[in-house]
Structure formats: structure tokens, C-alpha cells
Scaffold this motif. Structure first.
Motif, PDB file in Angstrom:
ATOM      1  N   ASN A 125       0.836  -1.205   0.000  1.00  0.00           N
ATOM      2  CA  ASN A 125       0.000   0.000   0.000  1.00  0.00           C
ATOM      3  C   ASN A 125       0.877   1.264   0.000  1.00  0.00           C
ATOM      4  O   ASN A 125       2.096   1.193   0.130  1.00  0.00           O
ATOM      5  CB  ASN A 125      -1.006  -0.031   1.164  1.00  0.00           C
ATOM      6  N   SER A 127       1.392   3.540   2.077  1.00  0.00           N
ATOM      7  CA  SER A 127       2.159   3.921   3.272  1.00  0.00           C
ATOM      8  C   SER A 127       3.139   2.826   3.708  1.00  0.00           C
ATOM      9  O   SER A 127       3.673   2.863   4.814  1.00  0.00           O
ATOM     10  CB  SER A 127       1.203   4.291   4.419  1.00  0.00           C
ATOM     11  N   PRO A 129       6.472   0.833   4.348  1.00  0.00           N
ATOM     12  CA  PRO A 129       7.812   1.346   4.625  1.00  0.00           C
ATOM     13  C   PRO A 129       8.867   0.848   3.645  1.00  0.00           C
ATOM     14  O   PRO A 129       8.741  -0.226   3.081  1.00  0.00           O
ATOM     15  CB  PRO A 129       8.098   0.800   6.031  1.00  0.00           C
TER      16      PRO A 129
HETATM   17  C1  LIG Z   1      -0.037  -0.622   4.755  1.00  0.00           C
HETATM   18  O1  LIG Z   1       0.960  -1.640   4.818  1.00  0.00           O
HETATM   19  C2  LIG Z   1       1.660  -1.700   6.057  1.00  0.00           C
HETATM   20  C3  LIG Z   1       2.715  -2.794   5.930  1.00  0.00           C
HETATM   21  O2  LIG Z   1       3.502  -2.498   4.860  1.00  0.00           O
HETATM   22  C4  LIG Z   1       0.696  -1.999   7.174  1.00  0.00           C
HETATM   23  O3  LIG Z   1       1.414  -2.009   8.391  1.00  0.00           O
HETATM   24  C5  LIG Z   1      -0.386  -0.960   7.208  1.00  0.00           C
HETATM   25  O4  LIG Z   1      -1.350  -1.313   8.158  1.00  0.00           O
HETATM   26  C6  LIG Z   1      -1.067  -0.858   5.858  1.00  0.00           C
HETATM   27  N1  LIG Z   1      -1.998   0.239   5.864  1.00  0.00           N
HETATM   28  C7  LIG Z   1      -3.232   0.118   5.391  1.00  0.00           C
HETATM   29  C8  LIG Z   1      -4.081   1.345   5.453  1.00  0.00           C
HETATM   30  O5  LIG Z   1      -3.643  -0.927   4.929  1.00  0.00           O
END
Ligand SMILES: *[C@@H]1O[C@H](CO)[C@@H](O)[C@H](O)[C@H]1NC(C)=O
Ligand SMILES: *[C@@H]1O[C@H](CO)[C@@H](O)[C@H](O)[C@H]1NC(C)=O
Ligand SMILES: *[C@@H]1O[C@H](CO)[C@@H](O)[C@H](O)[C@H]1NC(C)=O
Ligand SMILES: *[C@@H]1O[C@H](CO)[C@@H](O)[C@H](O)[C@H]1NC(C)=O
Ligand SMILES: *[C@@H]1O[C@H](CO)[C@@H](O)[C@H](O)[C@H]1NC(C)=O
Length: 460
Positions: A125, A127, A129
Motif C-alpha cells: 500500500n 504507506s 515502509p
Molecule cells: C499498509 O501496509 C503496512 C505494511 O507495509 C501496514 O502495516 C499498514 O497497516 C497498511 N496500511 C493500510 C491502510 O492498509
């Protein structure tokens, strides 16, 4: 369909204003020996089921499979990689380890994709890392510690290469600053080199080919020179459908001179667009890669569990295209493209001889001289039209400098498409060509975009 004409007919066609214009000539020079056969293009990325032996051995051995590349991408949840936690990392690691072992079973080398095991496989996604976010390298350092320990524990270092990151020049795989990528490269290279001096560290695996106006390339080359982290193979991808290998190689060569870097083996560890993954396109790429002695792995345009199946679009099986597709089902058959790689491996024995593509870069040839026959595989880069092949220096294989040459032709059709069953090439018969001047020329009528051809004749 492709047609064949005796030379006499071809000559009369030239006088006919309605005859098709010849777009260009690919030339083979039988006297120019370019080394023993290596099957440089017989690798592919992913395409191996995670269940060992699901695809029977002969499918790998008949095509001389020799290079694999994977890292657990897009396995079924819960297996999203390190950035989701250790348990999700373990699912991806098990997939990659299984693919490594399958590749080693056939003596192949294996490129481990640690960006996929991390979780940046393109499905992450916005966000998610990346290593070194906000100057914090702790998660990346811990990740490498875990991975190094798992590889050691599983005795998985033999025949191993590591692409330090895949296609960081695409936000799809690296959505962070370029400077952060370079820091990641430097840290990772030195750590892995110290840990495993024998393991090949390769890169940069950019989607973009070498180009003096591409800042990913120029900044990378400048960085690795100063950082003493020069890759063991120069890696990039050729999946844009445009450029050719001699141009790309020439651009790499001049960039290496600019940055005072050594020439090292080239590995195009993703080649061909999906449209080019057909018999004609496969031959075009084989010819291109062999000419510049570049290793090549077929790219993989499937996704989800299909990414881990079908040997990168070389096989089909029951229900492959229906909603009842099963990742674990067997019953495989070869497709039309598979037959090209099989002929390239089993039939094109002996040594390679030099060839050049047509000036429009649309028709290319890969030619070998065995103990019995000359074999010339030819393919267009997804086009229709009329080209021709000239074979020079016939006396180099013991033939007279003029006379009649009997040429055997095989067609490699793409019947049924990517998942269609093609069990053998089509025997298109023998045709006589009269020639003089130690050289023979014959036309290639390409009336569909996908069929490849092989031309064979006995040594003198
Ligand atoms: C996006 O991915 C990260 C792991 O890469 C996860 O920790 C996080 O919850 C995810 N965010 C959403 C909004 O799904
Ligand atoms: C290479 O770059 C990394 C990341 O900046 C750094 O940690 C390392 O010390 C550098 N090594 C050398 C030899 O310059
Ligand atoms: C293919 O799918 C059908 C259901 O659509 C199923 O009945 C059949 O057994 C499947 N064939 C194979 C070989 O898995
Ligand atoms: C390729 O070689 C195999 C093994 O020698 C042989 O069985 C097959 O007939 C050959 N195929 C062609 C197209 O010549
Ligand atoms: C021989 O073929 C190779 C590869 O196609 C080519 O680079 C080289 O220039 C050729 N040499 C001669 C003397 O034609």
C-alpha cells in the motif's frame, strides 16, 4: 501462413510491381565462429510452482532451463513479507527457498529478490515502509540478519545471486527518494559481501536501460564507483518493447567508460513484453541476447498464483483460463513458445556463428553449426511483412561456392495462444535454392506476427 518460393519465382516476383516490398535482410556469416553454445536466454523469472515437482522434470530439462529468479512475491495471504511481520515473511521465504531448490535441481543459478521478501512486490500500500525511511535502518538491518541466518541454515548459497533491489526506478517497487536507494545499495552490498564473499551481488536491475540522460543510471554508476560497491553483473530490464541489445550494450559501454567502471557480464533478468512472449518474439530476443553475450531471463507478466506457475508463459494446463484454475493442479502441456526454447536447447548444438538483424531491426536470426547441420532460427519482432535471410560463407561449412542448396524449414506457430497446446514444430518440407557467390538468400513471408521459423541444411 508463411510461404516458400524457389529462387526462380522470387526473382520473377521482384519484377512484379504488386510483389511485396522486402523490408530488410538478416545476415548469417558461417565463417564467423562466435563461441560454443551457452543457452544464454534459457532462464525465466518466477513461473515455478512452490510445490516441488509439480511441473515434471522434462519441461525444465528439454529447454535447458538454467536461471531462476524469485523472492516469494504475490503468494496467497497471509504472506505479505517482512513489513507485515515475521510470520508473513516466513511464507514468502518458504516460497523462494522452494523455487531456489527447484532451480538448483536442474543446475541453474538463482537470483534472490529480497525486495519481494521484504514486501515491496508492487501490491504494497501507499504507506508501506522502505529501508531507511526517516534515516532509520533498524528494520532493514534486522531483516537482513533474519534472511542471512535463514539462507545459511538452509544451505542455500550455492549458485546464488542477489539483485539488491528490483526496478527501484519505478515507484511501483521503490516509492522513496533515489538518494535513500543509493544508501540502501551501499549498506546492503558491503554487508552481504562481507557475509558471503562468494555470492554474486548484482544490479541495478533498473526498468530503464543504460542511458546517459537517465539520472538513476548516472547517479548509481557514480555512487558505486565511489562506494566500492560495483555489481558482479550489470543488470537491467528490456521490457519496453522499443530498444535493441546492441544499442543498450553500446550505451552501457560508454557509461562505464565515463564513470571509470569495469565491463562485467550483462544480465537482462527480465526480457520481452507480454506481446513479445510468442515464438517470433522469443527468437528475436534469443538472437539479440546471444549476439552480445548477455544472460537473459524471460520476464513474467502473470500475477497472483499464476505468477508461480506456467514457467513464465511457456506452458498451459487444464482450466488455466477459467475460474476453476488451480495453482496446484498438474496436467501441463507445452505452448508454441516452449517449442522455440526446446529447439534452441536440443537441436541447436555445436558452435554459434555471427549474424546481424535486418536494418529495420525487425527480423533477427540465431545460427549454429553442429556436426551434421547448420540451423538458423529466425523471428520477427511482432510484425507482418516480407524480409529475407542471407547466409554468407557457405564454403566455411564445406559447401561449394555455387550450386543448389536443399533447405529444410520448420514452423513454430503460436496455436491456441499463451495456454494453447503445441507439441512439436510443424515440418514445412525441403526446398531447393540455387545460389552462387558463396552465399544464399531466401525470403521470409511473415503473414502473421507470431510464428517463428527454423531453416536447416546439411554441411558439405
Ligand atoms: C499498509 O501496509 C503496512 C505494511 O507495509 C501496514 O502495516 C499498514 O497497516 C497498511 N496500511 C493500510 C491502510 O492498509
Ligand atoms: C558505502 O555506502 C554505505 C551507505 O552510505 C556506507 O555505509 C559505506 O560506508 C560506504 N562504503 C564505502 C567503502 O564507501
Ligand atoms: C476443470 O474445471 C472443471 C470445472 O469447471 C472441473 O470439473 C474439472 O475437473 C477441471 N479439470 C481439471 C483437470 O482440473
Ligand atoms: C531435435 O532433436 C531431437 C533430439 O535429437 C529430435 O528428436 C527432434 O526430432 C529434433 N527436432 C527437430 C525439429 O529437428
Ligand atoms: C561476428 O559476429 C559477431 C556477433 O554477431 C559480431 O559482433 C562480429 O562483428 C562478427 N565479426 C565479423 C568479423 O564479422
Amino acid at each position: 501462413m508463411y510461404q516458400f518460393m524457389p529462387l526462380l519465382l522470387a526473382a520473377s516476383a521482384i519484377a512484379n510491381p504488386l510483389a511485396k516490398r522486402v523490408s530488410g535482410t538478416s545476415t548469417v556469416n558461417l565463417g564467423n565462429i562466435t563461441g560454443s553454445i551457452k543457452h544464454l536466454a534459457s532462464g525465466f523469472i518466477y513461473g515455478i510452482p512452490d510445490t516441488p515437482n509439480q511441473i515434471p522434470d522434462h519441461f525444465y530439462t528439454d529447454i535447458g532451463f538454467n536461471y531462476g529468479r524469485a523472492g516469494g512475491a504475490q503468494v496467497a495471504a497471509p504472506g505479505l513479507g517482512w513489513i507485515w511481520g515475521l510470520a508473513e515473511y516466513k511464507v514468502r521465504f518458504a516460497s523462494a527457498l522452494s523455487n531456489y531448490r527447484t532451480t538448483r535441481k536442474y543446475g541453474g543459478e538463482f537470483i534472490f529478490l529480497i525486495h519481494d521478501l521484504w514486501g515491496a512486490d508492487g501490491t504494497q500500500n501507499s504507506s508501506a515502509p522502505y529501508p531507511g525511511d526517516n534515516g532509520d535502518w533498524s528494520s532493514w538491518d534486522d531483516y537482513l540478519t533474519q534472511w542471512i541466518s535463514d539462507m545459511n541454515a538452509n544451505d542455500a548459497l550455492e549458485g546464488l545471486s542477489v539483485d539488491i533491489w528490483n526496478e527501484p526506478d519505478l515507484a511501483y517497487f521503490w516509492n522513496a527518494p533515489q538518494s535513500q536507494y543509493l544508501q540502501m545499495w551501499g549498506r546492503t552490498y558491503h554487508r552481504l559481501r562481507k557475509e558471503w564473499p562468494e555470492v554474486k551481488l548484482t544490479g541495478p536491475a533498473f526498468a530503464g536501460e543504460p542511458d546517459a540522460s537517465n539520472s538513476w543510471w548516472t547517479n548509481y554508476l557514480s555512487f558505486v564507483e565511489g562506494n566500492a560497491s560495483i555489481p558482479d553483473q550489470w543488470v537491467w530490464h528490456m521490457e519496453g518493447g522499443g530498444s535493441d541489445m546492441e544499442t543498450a550494450y553500446g550505451n552501457l559501454y560508454s557509461l562505464l567508460q565515463t564513470y571509470n567502471l569495469p565491463l562485467r557480464p550483462i544480465n537482462i533478468d527480465e526480457y520481452a513484453t507480454y506481446a513479445e512472449q510468442v515464438p517470433s518474439g522469443a527468437v528475436w530476443w534469443i538472437s539479440q541476447l546471444e549476439r552480445v553475450d548477455a544472460i537473459g531471463l524471460r520476464g513474467n507478466w502473470l500475477s497472483g498464483t499464476q505468477l508461480h506457475d506456467f514457467m513464465a508463459s511457456l506452458l498451459g494446463k487444464p482450466n488455466a483460463t477459467t475460474s476453476s484454475y488451480s495453482a496446484t493442479e498438474g496436467g501441463y502441456w507445452p505452448n508454441g513458445g516452449y517449442q522455440v526454447y526446446k529447439y534452441y536447447n536440443l537441436n541447436q548444438t555445436g558452435h554459434r556463428v555471427g549474424s546481424s538483424p535486418s536494418a529495420d531491426l525487425m527480423l533477427d536470426t540465431y545460427a549454429t553449426v553442429g556436426t551434421d547441420m547448420v540451423r538458423v532460427l529466425t523471428g520477427v519482432r511482432i510484425a507482418t511483412g516480407t524480409w529475407q535471410i542471407t547466409i554468407n560463407d557457405l564454403s566455411a561449412v564445406g559447401l561449394p561456392t555455387s550450386g543448389t542448396l536443399n533447405i529444410h524449414t520448420w514452423g513454430f506457430p503460436f496455436t491456441g495462444g499463451y495456454f494453447g497446446e503445441v507439441d512439436a514444430p510443424t515440418d514445412l518440407g525441403w526446398y531447393e535454392h540455387t545460389y552462387e557467390g558463396n552465399s544464399v538468400t531466401f525470403p521470409v513471408y511473415q503473414t502473421d506476427t507470431t510464428t517463428a521459423y527454423a531453416f536447416e541444411f546439411l554441411l558439405g
